[in-house]
Design a protein around this motif. Structure first.
Motif, PDB file in Angstrom:
ATOM      1  N   THR A   1       6.951 -10.320   9.006  1.00 30.10           N
ATOM      2  CA  THR A   1       6.038 -10.199   7.854  1.00 30.10           C
ATOM      3  C   THR A   1       6.362 -10.829   6.563  1.00 30.10           C
ATOM      4  O   THR A   1       7.789 -11.131   6.446  1.00 30.10           O
ATOM      5  CB  THR A   1       5.470  -8.721   7.808  1.00 30.10           C
ATOM      6  N   GLY A   2       5.397 -11.102   5.801  1.00 32.35           N
ATOM      7  CA  GLY A   2       5.516 -11.916   4.654  1.00 32.35           C
ATOM      8  C   GLY A   2       6.808 -11.300   3.355  1.00 32.35           C
ATOM      9  O   GLY A   2       6.294 -11.044   2.274  1.00 32.35           O
ATOM     10  N   SER A   3       7.809 -10.990   3.545  1.00 29.17           N
ATOM     11  CA  SER A   3       8.609 -10.489   2.676  1.00 29.17           C
ATOM     12  C   SER A   3       9.755 -11.392   2.286  1.00 29.17           C
ATOM     13  O   SER A   3       9.952 -12.497   3.303  1.00 29.17           O
ATOM     14  CB  SER A   3       9.337  -9.323   3.292  1.00 29.17           C
ATOM     15  N   ILE A   4      10.522 -11.428   1.267  1.00 25.92           N
ATOM     16  CA  ILE A   4      11.464 -12.404   0.914  1.00 25.92           C
ATOM     17  C   ILE A   4      12.694 -12.283   1.869  1.00 25.92           C
ATOM     18  O   ILE A   4      13.531 -13.317   2.019  1.00 25.92           O
ATOM     19  CB  ILE A   4      12.067 -12.121  -0.762  1.00 25.92           C
TER      20      ILE A   4
ATOM     21  N   SER B   1       3.127 -12.793  10.927  1.00 26.10           N
ATOM     22  CA  SER B   1       2.157 -12.736  10.234  1.00 26.10           C
ATOM     23  C   SER B   1       1.693 -13.882   9.425  1.00 26.10           C
ATOM     24  O   SER B   1       2.725 -14.801   9.525  1.00 26.10           O
ATOM     25  CB  SER B   1       2.228 -11.387   9.006  1.00 26.10           C
TER      26      SER B   1
ATOM     27  N   SER C   1       1.247 -14.715   6.470  1.00 23.43           N
ATOM     28  CA  SER C   1       1.962 -14.848   5.073  1.00 23.43           C
ATOM     29  C   SER C   1       3.578 -15.232   5.640  1.00 23.43           C
ATOM     30  O   SER C   1       4.207 -15.598   4.296  1.00 23.43           O
ATOM     31  CB  SER C   1       1.945 -13.922   4.120  1.00 23.43           C
ATOM     32  N   SER C   2       4.188 -14.655   6.549  1.00 24.84           N
ATOM     33  CA  SER C   2       5.530 -14.884   6.893  1.00 24.84           C
ATOM     34  C   SER C   2       5.839 -16.243   6.950  1.00 24.84           C
ATOM     35  O   SER C   2       6.935 -16.568   6.673  1.00 24.84           O
ATOM     36  CB  SER C   2       6.025 -13.776   8.044  1.00 24.84           C
TER      37      SER C   2
ATOM     38  N   PHE D   1       7.693 -17.966   4.234  1.00 25.34           N
ATOM     39  CA  PHE D   1       9.118 -17.593   3.808  1.00 25.34           C
ATOM     40  C   PHE D   1      10.217 -18.108   4.926  1.00 25.34           C
ATOM     41  O   PHE D   1      10.930 -18.537   4.683  1.00 25.34           O
ATOM     42  CB  PHE D   1       9.057 -15.957   3.912  1.00 25.34           C
TER      43      PHE D   1
ATOM     44  N   THR E   1       6.530  -5.227   5.514  1.00 23.87           N
ATOM     45  CA  THR E   1       5.925  -5.579   3.891  1.00 23.87           C
ATOM     46  C   THR E   1       5.231  -3.868   4.035  1.00 23.87           C
ATOM     47  O   THR E   1       4.895  -3.358   4.985  1.00 23.87           O
ATOM     48  CB  THR E   1       4.954  -6.410   3.785  1.00 23.87           C
ATOM     49  N   ALA E   2       4.871  -3.828   2.611  1.00 22.29           N
ATOM     50  CA  ALA E   2       4.065  -2.574   2.450  1.00 22.29           C
ATOM     51  C   ALA E   2       2.819  -2.781   2.913  1.00 22.29           C
ATOM     52  O   ALA E   2       2.258  -1.946   3.314  1.00 22.29           O
ATOM     53  CB  ALA E   2       3.992  -2.400   0.736  1.00 22.29           C
ATOM     54  N   HIS E   3       2.342  -4.335   2.986  1.00 20.37           N
ATOM     55  CA  HIS E   3       1.090  -4.358   3.394  1.00 20.37           C
ATOM     56  C   HIS E   3       0.682  -4.143   5.040  1.00 20.37           C
ATOM     57  O   HIS E   3      -0.021  -3.448   5.268  1.00 20.37           O
ATOM     58  CB  HIS E   3       0.628  -5.896   3.045  1.00 20.37           C
ATOM     59  N   THR E   4       1.904  -4.574   5.669  1.00 18.11           N
ATOM     60  CA  THR E   4       1.777  -4.463   7.060  1.00 18.11           C
ATOM     61  C   THR E   4       1.867  -2.931   7.565  1.00 18.11           C
ATOM     62  O   THR E   4       1.266  -2.752   8.106  1.00 18.11           O
ATOM     63  CB  THR E   4       2.889  -5.459   7.833  1.00 18.11           C
TER      64      THR E   4
ATOM     65  N   ALA F   1      11.074  -3.670   4.095  1.00 16.38           N
ATOM     66  CA  ALA F   1      11.912  -4.376   3.075  1.00 16.38           C
ATOM     67  C   ALA F   1      10.893  -4.629   1.913  1.00 16.38           C
ATOM     68  O   ALA F   1       9.905  -5.395   2.212  1.00 16.38           O
ATOM     69  CB  ALA F   1      12.115  -5.621   3.459  1.00 16.38           C
ATOM     70  N   MET F   2      11.168  -4.094   0.643  1.00 18.44           N
ATOM     71  CA  MET F   2      10.177  -4.393  -0.595  1.00 18.44           C
ATOM     72  C   MET F   2      11.132  -4.055  -1.827  1.00 18.44           C
ATOM     73  O   MET F   2      12.073  -3.492  -1.859  1.00 18.44           O
ATOM     74  CB  MET F   2       8.805  -3.518  -0.202  1.00 18.44           C
TER      75      MET F   2
ATOM     76  N   MET G   1       7.649  -0.184  -5.059  1.00 24.97           N
ATOM     77  CA  MET G   1       6.646  -0.535  -3.887  1.00 24.97           C
ATOM     78  C   MET G   1       7.111   0.480  -2.923  1.00 24.97           C
ATOM     79  O   MET G   1       6.072   1.443  -2.304  1.00 24.97           O
ATOM     80  CB  MET G   1       6.439  -2.007  -3.443  1.00 24.97           C
TER      81      MET G   1
HETATM   82  C1  LIG Z   1       8.144 -14.472  -3.251  1.00 26.27           C
HETATM   83  C2  LIG Z   1       7.326 -13.274  -2.424  1.00 26.27           C
HETATM   84  C3  LIG Z   1       7.984 -11.987  -2.024  1.00 26.27           C
HETATM   85  C4  LIG Z   1       7.496 -11.051  -1.427  1.00 26.27           C
HETATM   86  N1  LIG Z   1       8.338 -10.004  -0.771  1.00 26.27           N
HETATM   87  C5  LIG Z   1       7.855  -9.020  -0.539  1.00 26.27           C
HETATM   88  C6  LIG Z   1       8.643  -7.983   0.002  1.00 26.27           C
HETATM   89  O1  LIG Z   1       9.856  -7.977   0.253  1.00 26.27           O
HETATM   90  N2  LIG Z   1       7.877  -7.045   0.722  1.00 26.27           N
HETATM   91  C7  LIG Z   1       6.574  -6.537   0.555  1.00 26.27           C
HETATM   92  O2  LIG Z   1       5.984  -5.622   0.878  1.00 26.27           O
HETATM   93  N3  LIG Z   1       5.716  -7.445  -0.155  1.00 26.27           N
HETATM   94  C8  LIG Z   1       6.401  -8.733  -0.437  1.00 26.27           C
HETATM   95  N4  LIG Z   1       5.539  -9.780  -1.073  1.00 26.27           N
HETATM   96  C9  LIG Z   1       4.097  -9.527  -0.912  1.00 26.27           C
HETATM   97  C10 LIG Z   1       3.586 -10.044   0.702  1.00 26.27           C
HETATM   98  O3  LIG Z   1       3.867 -11.172   0.902  1.00 26.27           O
HETATM   99  C11 LIG Z   1       2.021  -9.870   0.482  1.00 26.27           C
HETATM  100  O4  LIG Z   1       1.773  -8.518   0.354  1.00 26.27           O
HETATM  101  C12 LIG Z   1       1.349 -10.254   1.763  1.00 26.27           C
HETATM  102  O5  LIG Z   1       0.134  -9.907   1.888  1.00 26.27           O
HETATM  103  C13 LIG Z   1       2.053  -9.566   3.115  1.00 26.27           C
HETATM  104  O6  LIG Z   1       1.450  -9.950   4.165  1.00 26.27           O
HETATM  105  P1  LIG Z   1       1.992  -9.464   5.632  1.00 26.27           P
HETATM  106  O7  LIG Z   1       2.386  -8.065   5.496  1.00 26.27           O
HETATM  107  O8  LIG Z   1       0.771  -9.549   6.585  1.00 26.27           O
HETATM  108  O9  LIG Z   1       3.102 -10.512   6.023  1.00 26.27           O
HETATM  109  C14 LIG Z   1       6.236 -11.069  -1.616  1.00 26.27           C
HETATM  110  C15 LIG Z   1       5.249 -12.066  -2.263  1.00 26.27           C
HETATM  111  C16 LIG Z   1       5.870 -13.038  -2.602  1.00 26.27           C
HETATM  112  C17 LIG Z   1       5.039 -14.123  -3.157  1.00 26.27           C
END
Ligand SMILES: Cc1cc2nc3c(=O)[nH]c(=O)nc-3n(C[C@H](O)[C@H](O)[C@H](O)COP(=O)(O)O)c2cc1C
Length: 396
Positions: free
Chosen positions: A12-15, A39, A41-42, A45, A91-94, A123-124, A128
Motif C-alpha cells: 500500500t501507499g506508504s513511503i 493498491s 496509490s502504492s 512509491f 497504511t492507516a487508510h488500508t 508503517a506510518m 497516525m
Molecule cells: C510521500 C507520502 C508518504 C506517505 N507515507 C504514508 C505512510 O507511511 N503511511 C500511511 O499510512 N500513509 C502514508 N501516506 C498517505 C497514503 O499514501 C494515503 O493515505 C493513501 O490514500 C493510501 O492509500 P492506500 O492505503 O490505498 O495505499 C503517504 C503519502 C505521501 C504523499
C-alpha cells in the motif's frame, strides 16, 4: 518452513513501500512462491515492474485486465491460492478499510477472499499510528484473527522520532517463518512414503504392472512436507510432479523398492506403504524382446520380496502403515493383512466405493488399527492425505 508456500504480498501507499522489494527477495530466497497485489496509490512509491521482476509473477492492481475483452483478475482464486497473506507496508487508510471489510479494490476483495492466515505490518508517522482510529482499527483486525507485525520505533520519514517505522524486511519474513515453524506439527519426523505401481519386467519392453496412478502417495508426501516432516517418496513409474521439498527416489520393481526403503528406513520413524507393489514377478528376465511364436505362451512367476514382512524384522521405533485395496470381504482381508504383516494400521479402500481407488482424484478410506475403525467420507485425495496425517500425528 517457507519452501513451496504461496505468499500473497499486498503493498500500500506508504513511503516504506520500497522495502517491499526486499521482502519479495527474502521470500524468494527462502523458496516461497510469491504474488504481489498493489493498491492504486502504492504505484506512486514503487513500480509494478520492479515487483513483477523480483517475484517472477505478474503484479495485480485492478479487477479488470482488459476492458475491451472483458478479461478480469480473479480475487477469489488468488485468495484461495495463498497459504499466507501479508500486507506490508500497511497504511492507516488500508488498515481502516481492512477492518471495515470494504472491498472497493482488488487488493481488499482478495483479503476478504483469503482463507489463510493474514499478517499486517503497519508503517506510518507516529501520530497516525497513535491515533485512536488507527488503534481501534488494529484491534478489530486482531479480533478478526489477523496478526499485527508491530512497527519499530526510530527515525521516521517525516523527520520525527517515534513508533511507526515498518519492521525490517528480514524481521517480517522471519516472523512469518516462525509462525509456520510453530504450526509445523510434523517437524523432526522423517517419513517414508511409497507410491505408484511396480513394474516387473518380462523383457526390455514388457512388464507386469497395475493401474495405480500414484496420486494418493504423492498427496500424502505433499501433506507431510507441508507439516514440516522430512519426506522421502519412493515411487514406481508414474507421470506425476514431485511435491515441493520432497526427496523423490524412482524405482521400477518391487525388489528396487525394498532396496530403496532399506537404505532410508533406520533413520525414519514413519513408513506409509501406499504403493501397489506387484505380488509376483517373472522368474526369468529375457534380455532380448520375446518374439511372437506359438498360439499360447505362459510366463512363470515367483513371489516378489515381501517388503512389509522384511521391514517388520528391522522395525524398531517406526510406525508402519499399509494400504489395502480390496474388491470383496474388504475388512476381513484388511485385518488379516495388518496382522500378517505386523502393521500398526492399515488404510482400506474398496473398489466397490464409487470414486475410490486407482486413478481418481478422490478416495474413500477406512482406517483400521488393532483396536479401532475410523470411517471417512469420499473426499479429494489431498483431504484424505490430511486425515491420514492427522492420524499419524496422534500416533506419534
Ligand atoms: C510521500 C507520502 C508518504 C506517505 N507515507 C504514508 C505512510 O507511511 N503511511 C500511511 O499510512 N500513509 C502514508 N501516506 C498517505 C497514503 O499514501 C494515503 O493515505 C493513501 O490514500 C493510501 O492509500 P492506500 O492505503 O490505498 O495505499 C503517504 C503519502 C505521501 C504523499
Amino acid at each position: 518452513m517457507l519452501k513451496g508456500k504461496n505468499v500473497l504480498l499486498a503493498i500500500t501507499g506508504s513511503i516504506a513501500a520500497y522495502k517491499s522489494a526486499y521482502i519479495v527477495r527474502e521470500f524468494i530466497k527462502k523458496g516461497a512462491n510469491i504474488k504481489v497485489v498493489m493498491s492504486e496509490s502504492s504505484t506512486d512509491f514503487i513500480t509494478p515492474i520492479t515487483l513483477s521482476t523480483l517475484s517472477k509473477n505478474p503484479v495485480i492492481k485492478d479487477f479488470v485486465k482488459d476492458k475491451n475483452s472483458g478479461e478480469w483478475n480473479n480475487h477469489v482464486d488468488l485468495g484461495i491460492w495463498a497459504d499466507v497473506m501479508l500486507v506490508a507496508p500497511a497504511t492507516a487508510h488500508t488498515i481502516s478499510k481492512l477492518s471495515n471489510g470494504e472491498a472497493d479494490s482488488f487488493m481488499l476483495a482478495t483479503y476478504l477472499s483469503a482463507r489463510c492466515p493474514v499478517f499486517v505490518a503497519p508503517a506510518m508517522d507516529l501520530d497516525m499510528y497513535k491515533h485512536a482510529s488507527t488503534k481501534k482499527n488494529l484491534l478489530i483486525l486482531k479480533e478478526n484473527g489477523v496478526s499485527i507485525i508491530e512497527p519499530d520505533s526510530g527515525e521516521l520519514a517525516s523527520g520525527l522520532e517515534g513508533k511507526g517505522r515498518l519492521k525490517e524486511p528480514e524481521d517480517i519474513v522471519n516472523h512469518i517463518y516462525d509462525y509456520f515453524l510453530d504450526k509445523a506439527t510434523l517437524k523432526k519426523n522423517k517419513i517414508i512414503i511409497t507410491a505408484g505401481p511396480t513394474h516387473e519386467m518380462i523383457d526390455p519392453v514388457r512388464y507386469i504392472g497395475n493401474n495405480s496412478s500414484g496420486k494418493m502417495g504423492f498427496a500424502l508426501a505433499e501433506e507431510a512436507q507441508k507439516r514440516g516432516a522430512e519426506v522421502v517418496l519412493i515411487t514406481g513409474p508414474v507421470g506425476l510432479e514431485t511435491p515441493y521439498g520432497v526427496k523423490r527416489i524412482d524405482i521400477i520393481s518391487a525388489e528396487d523398492m525394498l532396496k530403496a526403503i532399506k537404505k532410508e528406513y533406520s533413520q525414519a520413524n514413519v513408513l506409509v506403504m501406499s504403493a501397489a507393489v506387484a505380488d509376483y514377478q517373472p522368474i526369468t528376465f529375457s534380455d532380448k524382446k520375446l518374439k511372437k511364436k506359438n498360439e499360447e505362451m505362459s510366463i512363470e512367476l515367483k513371489k516378489t520380496p515381501d517388503i512389509l514382512r522384511t521391514l517388520a524384522k528391522l522395525k524398531k521405533k517406526q510406525l508402519v502403515i499399509g494400504f489395502a485395496l480390496e474388491t470383496n470381504d474388504e475388512k476381513n482381508n484388511a485385518y488379516q493383512k495388518m496382522k500378517n504383516k505386523n502393521l500398526d494400521a492399515i488404510v482400506l479402500n474398496s473398489l466397490n466405493d464409487k470414486g475410490a481407488g486407482f486413478g481418481y482424484d478422490t478416495n474413500k478410506i477406512t482406517l483400521l488399527t488393532p483396536n479401532k475403525e475410523l470411517e471417512f467420507d469420499l473426499k479429494s485425495k489431498m483431504d484424505v492425505a490430511a486425515d491420514i496425517m492427522n492420524f499419524i500425528e496422534e500416533c506419534i
